[in-house]
Design a protein around this motif. Structure first.
Motif, PDB file in Angstrom:
ATOM      1  N   SER A 189       0.830  -1.197   0.000  1.00  0.00           N
ATOM      2  CA  SER A 189       0.000   0.000   0.000  1.00  0.00           C
ATOM      3  C   SER A 189       0.881   1.270   0.000  1.00  0.00           C
ATOM      4  N   LEU A 190       1.976   1.214   0.780  1.00  0.00           N
ATOM      5  CA  LEU A 190       2.904   2.349   0.811  1.00  0.00           C
ATOM      6  C   LEU A 190       3.536   2.586  -0.583  1.00  0.00           C
ATOM      7  N   ILE A 191       3.912   1.507  -1.234  1.00  0.00           N
ATOM      8  CA  ILE A 191       4.527   1.612  -2.568  1.00  0.00           C
ATOM      9  C   ILE A 191       3.555   2.305  -3.535  1.00  0.00           C
ATOM     10  N   ARG A 192       2.313   1.856  -3.488  1.00  0.00           N
ATOM     11  CA  ARG A 192       1.284   2.404  -4.376  1.00  0.00           C
ATOM     12  C   ARG A 192       1.136   3.910  -4.151  1.00  0.00           C
ATOM     13  N   LYS A 193       1.128   4.294  -2.872  1.00  0.00           N
ATOM     14  CA  LYS A 193       0.952   5.719  -2.549  1.00  0.00           C
ATOM     15  C   LYS A 193       2.179   6.527  -2.924  1.00  0.00           C
ATOM     16  N   GLN A 194       3.360   6.061  -2.480  1.00  0.00           N
ATOM     17  CA  GLN A 194       4.573   6.858  -2.720  1.00  0.00           C
ATOM     18  C   GLN A 194       4.921   6.942  -4.212  1.00  0.00           C
ATOM     19  N   ALA A 195       4.509   5.953  -4.974  1.00  0.00           N
ATOM     20  CA  ALA A 195       4.773   6.010  -6.419  1.00  0.00           C
ATOM     21  C   ALA A 195       3.710   6.843  -7.139  1.00  0.00           C
ATOM     22  N   GLY A 196       2.661   7.214  -6.408  1.00  0.00           N
ATOM     23  CA  GLY A 196       1.583   8.019  -7.013  1.00  0.00           C
ATOM     24  C   GLY A 196       0.796   7.260  -8.070  1.00  0.00           C
ATOM     25  N   VAL A 197       0.539   5.963  -7.794  1.00  0.00           N
ATOM     26  CA  VAL A 197      -0.177   5.165  -8.799  1.00  0.00           C
ATOM     27  C   VAL A 197      -1.457   4.535  -8.223  1.00  0.00           C
ATOM     28  N   GLN A 198      -1.998   5.147  -7.143  1.00  0.00           N
ATOM     29  CA  GLN A 198      -3.176   4.557  -6.489  1.00  0.00           C
ATOM     30  C   GLN A 198      -4.310   4.305  -7.474  1.00  0.00           C
ATOM     31  N   ASP A 199      -4.467   5.249  -8.398  1.00  0.00           N
ATOM     32  CA  ASP A 199      -5.626   5.175  -9.298  1.00  0.00           C
ATOM     33  C   ASP A 199      -5.379   4.306 -10.530  1.00  0.00           C
ATOM     34  N   VAL A 200      -4.146   3.882 -10.743  1.00  0.00           N
ATOM     35  CA  VAL A 200      -3.872   3.166 -12.003  1.00  0.00           C
ATOM     36  C   VAL A 200      -3.171   1.820 -11.834  1.00  0.00           C
ATOM     37  N   LEU A 201      -2.833   1.447 -10.591  1.00  0.00           N
ATOM     38  CA  LEU A 201      -2.081   0.190 -10.427  1.00  0.00           C
ATOM     39  C   LEU A 201      -3.004  -0.984 -10.128  1.00  0.00           C
ATOM     40  N   LEU A 202      -2.797  -2.056 -10.880  1.00  0.00           N
ATOM     41  CA  LEU A 202      -3.553  -3.289 -10.672  1.00  0.00           C
ATOM     42  C   LEU A 202      -2.559  -4.421 -10.485  1.00  0.00           C
ATOM     43  N   ARG A 203      -2.823  -5.254  -9.461  1.00  0.00           N
ATOM     44  CA  ARG A 203      -1.954  -6.413  -9.217  1.00  0.00           C
ATOM     45  C   ARG A 203      -2.780  -7.669  -9.476  1.00  0.00           C
ATOM     46  N   PRO A 204      -2.787  -8.142 -10.708  1.00  0.00           N
ATOM     47  CA  PRO A 204      -3.749  -9.183 -11.090  1.00  0.00           C
ATOM     48  C   PRO A 204      -3.642 -10.486 -10.302  1.00  0.00           C
ATOM     49  N   LEU A 205      -2.450 -10.838  -9.814  1.00  0.00           N
ATOM     50  CA  LEU A 205      -2.304 -12.138  -9.146  1.00  0.00           C
ATOM     51  C   LEU A 205      -2.934 -12.146  -7.747  1.00  0.00           C
ATOM     52  N   SER A 206      -2.983 -10.976  -7.106  1.00  0.00           N
ATOM     53  CA  SER A 206      -3.563 -10.906  -5.754  1.00  0.00           C
ATOM     54  C   SER A 206      -4.833 -10.062  -5.725  1.00  0.00           C
ATOM     55  N   ALA A 207      -5.336  -9.677  -6.871  1.00  0.00           N
ATOM     56  CA  ALA A 207      -6.415  -8.676  -6.944  1.00  0.00           C
ATOM     57  C   ALA A 207      -7.616  -9.013  -6.055  1.00  0.00           C
ATOM     58  N   LEU A 208      -7.995 -10.296  -6.007  1.00  0.00           N
ATOM     59  CA  LEU A 208      -9.213 -10.655  -5.261  1.00  0.00           C
ATOM     60  C   LEU A 208      -9.042 -10.491  -3.750  1.00  0.00           C
ATOM     61  N   LYS A 209      -7.804 -10.344  -3.305  1.00  0.00           N
ATOM     62  CA  LYS A 209      -7.535 -10.132  -1.883  1.00  0.00           C
ATOM     63  C   LYS A 209      -7.277  -8.652  -1.596  1.00  0.00           C
ATOM     64  N   LEU A 210      -7.374  -7.826  -2.615  1.00  0.00           N
ATOM     65  CA  LEU A 210      -7.127  -6.393  -2.449  1.00  0.00           C
ATOM     66  C   LEU A 210      -8.409  -5.630  -2.771  1.00  0.00           C
ATOM     67  N   GLU A 211      -8.435  -4.382  -2.358  1.00  0.00           N
ATOM     68  CA  GLU A 211      -9.600  -3.545  -2.681  1.00  0.00           C
ATOM     69  C   GLU A 211      -9.739  -3.430  -4.203  1.00  0.00           C
ATOM     70  N   PRO A 212     -10.975  -3.439  -4.725  1.00  0.00           N
ATOM     71  CA  PRO A 212     -11.125  -3.267  -6.179  1.00  0.00           C
ATOM     72  C   PRO A 212     -10.528  -1.936  -6.641  1.00  0.00           C
ATOM     73  N   THR A 213      -9.848  -1.979  -7.748  1.00  0.00           N
ATOM     74  CA  THR A 213      -9.216  -0.772  -8.294  1.00  0.00           C
ATOM     75  C   THR A 213     -10.209  -0.045  -9.205  1.00  0.00           C
ATOM     76  N   PRO A 214      -9.925   1.206  -9.567  1.00  0.00           N
ATOM     77  CA  PRO A 214     -10.827   1.911 -10.487  1.00  0.00           C
ATOM     78  C   PRO A 214     -11.025   1.151 -11.804  1.00  0.00           C
ATOM     79  N   MET A 215     -10.002   0.423 -12.265  1.00  0.00           N
ATOM     80  CA  MET A 215     -10.126  -0.310 -13.529  1.00  0.00           C
ATOM     81  C   MET A 215     -11.150  -1.440 -13.412  1.00  0.00           C
ATOM     82  N   GLU A 216     -11.187  -2.059 -12.207  1.00  0.00           N
ATOM     83  CA  GLU A 216     -12.173  -3.127 -11.995  1.00  0.00           C
ATOM     84  C   GLU A 216     -13.566  -2.529 -11.809  1.00  0.00           C
TER      85      GLU A 216
END
Ligand code: SF4
Length: 356
Positions: free
Chosen positions: A128-155
């Protein structure tokens, strides 16, 4: 204009990064793999085979200079077990990927991270820190763990079908291997990780010696530091080939300002002495390096032992070649030492303290 894609992927060439791309390609979306290279990682020679084996387009993104600067300044989120700054490494790669989205018309970025797989960078909190510090909260998707993470805007928007993503967590590799073999029928299963020498114990001491002796090392210094036998005597740095391919690499990487040693009349290793911030070498150091180089040329050593005749070593420096006659020896007037692993911990500690 560059060819356009729906998504950009961080593609190390490890199995997880390839599977992440396949999951998105399965949904009819196009993906361009970004393969980041630096002195410490990168397999750009594999691009053609990745295209052929896995059907993935890949481009190289060379981050050498920025990466070395980050190592020198000290990665803000620290190092892993050795010299691997995994969290800041991911942040840098994702930040670069974000900056490239416009060029390739991409709507999102994917990575092959699996939650809980690696202690440093793949814990839920660090992801979560990586996503925030890289400024990619709105565009990063991690397909292998996606179902265990909050749905992203793309989903949420339906651009990506969440039900066709995975919910892999933890260190097990079973689901990935099953996907590779059964679902995709890969002929060649890539290794789990992409291969990074910063995570290797043996390389850490070598890199630290370079950073200790050079204020602004060139990225290629870290390439030299990985080749052959490495020895240091104070500020004097000598890299010696142990086999032909290493000799060839050193020869290719030699600069005009280096000292390049080679036995004359006998086969043997080449050695590359690279000046550090302390400047040029004195005669004593040059002779000591020539003696050491000759000591690894077994035929020259045998000849010396049988005849007592010194061995001629050519020394090339700033376009001039000098030939010096030396007795091959391992113990020379300067004390050559291999970098030790026990310098790693104190160096990391000192860096932390320097950062405050
Ligand atoms: S192992 Fe190396 S390439 Fe991978 S995240 Fe860590 S530092 Fe970066």
């Amino acid at each position: 204009m560059a060819k356009q894609y729906d998504a950009l992927a961080l593609l190390s060439g490890g199995l997880d990064s390839i599977l992440a791309v396949k999951l998105i390609q399965d949904q009819g979306l196009t993906v361009l793999g970004l393969h980041f290279t630096s002195p410490f990682f990168g397999k750009s020679h594999r691009f053609d085979s990745w295209k052929e084996l896995y059907g993935i387009d890949v481009v190289e993104v060379d981050i050498s200079r920025d990466y070395v600067n980050m190592m020198l300044q000290g990665p803000p989120n620290g190092f892993g077990k050795w010299l691997n700054p995994c969290v800041d490494c991911k942040i840098m790669m994702l930040g670069k990927a974000r900056a490239l989205m416009e060029k390739y018309g991409a709507k999102f970025i994917i990575s092959g991270e699996v939650m809980g797989q690696r202690p440093m960078s793949q814990r839920r909190d660090s992801m979560s820190l990586i996503r925030k510090q890289a400024g990619v909260q709105d565009v990063l998707l991690r397909p292998l763990s996606a179902l265990k993470l909050e749905p992203t805007p793309m989903e949420k928007s339906g651009l990506v079908d969440r039900s066709r993503l995975m919910g892999i967590v933890g260190r097990t590799r079973k689901p990935q291997l099953e996907m590779a073999k059964e679902r995709y029928g890969f002929r060649e299963i890539p290794t789990p990780a992409g291969g990074c020498v910063l995570a290797e114990a043996s390389a850490a001491g070598r890199f630290i010696r370079v950073m200790e002796e050079k204020d602004s090392p060139h990225p290629m210094d870290f390439v030299v530091a990985q080749i052959g036998r490495q020895v240091w005597a104070g500020h004097r740095w000598l890299s010696m080939g142990r086999k032909q391919v290493e000799n060839q690499r050193l020869e290719k990487l030699a600069r005009d300002t280096d000292y390049f040693f080679k036995t004359v009349n006998f086969p043997g290793p080449v050695a590359l002495g690279r000046p550090t911030d302390a400047g040029d070498w004195d005669e004593v150091s040059i002779r000591a390096a020539a003696e050491l180089t000759a000591s690894y040329a077994s035929k020259a050593v045998r000849h010396f032992e049988a005849t007592g005749e010194p061995v001629t070593v050519a020394v090339i420096h700033k376009g001039e070649t000098a030939e010096i006659r030396v007795e091959p020896r391992r113990e020379t007037s300067v004390d050559w030492q291999e970098p030790k692993q026990d310098i790693v911990k104190p160096w990391k500690q000192a860096q932390l303290e320097a950062q405050g």
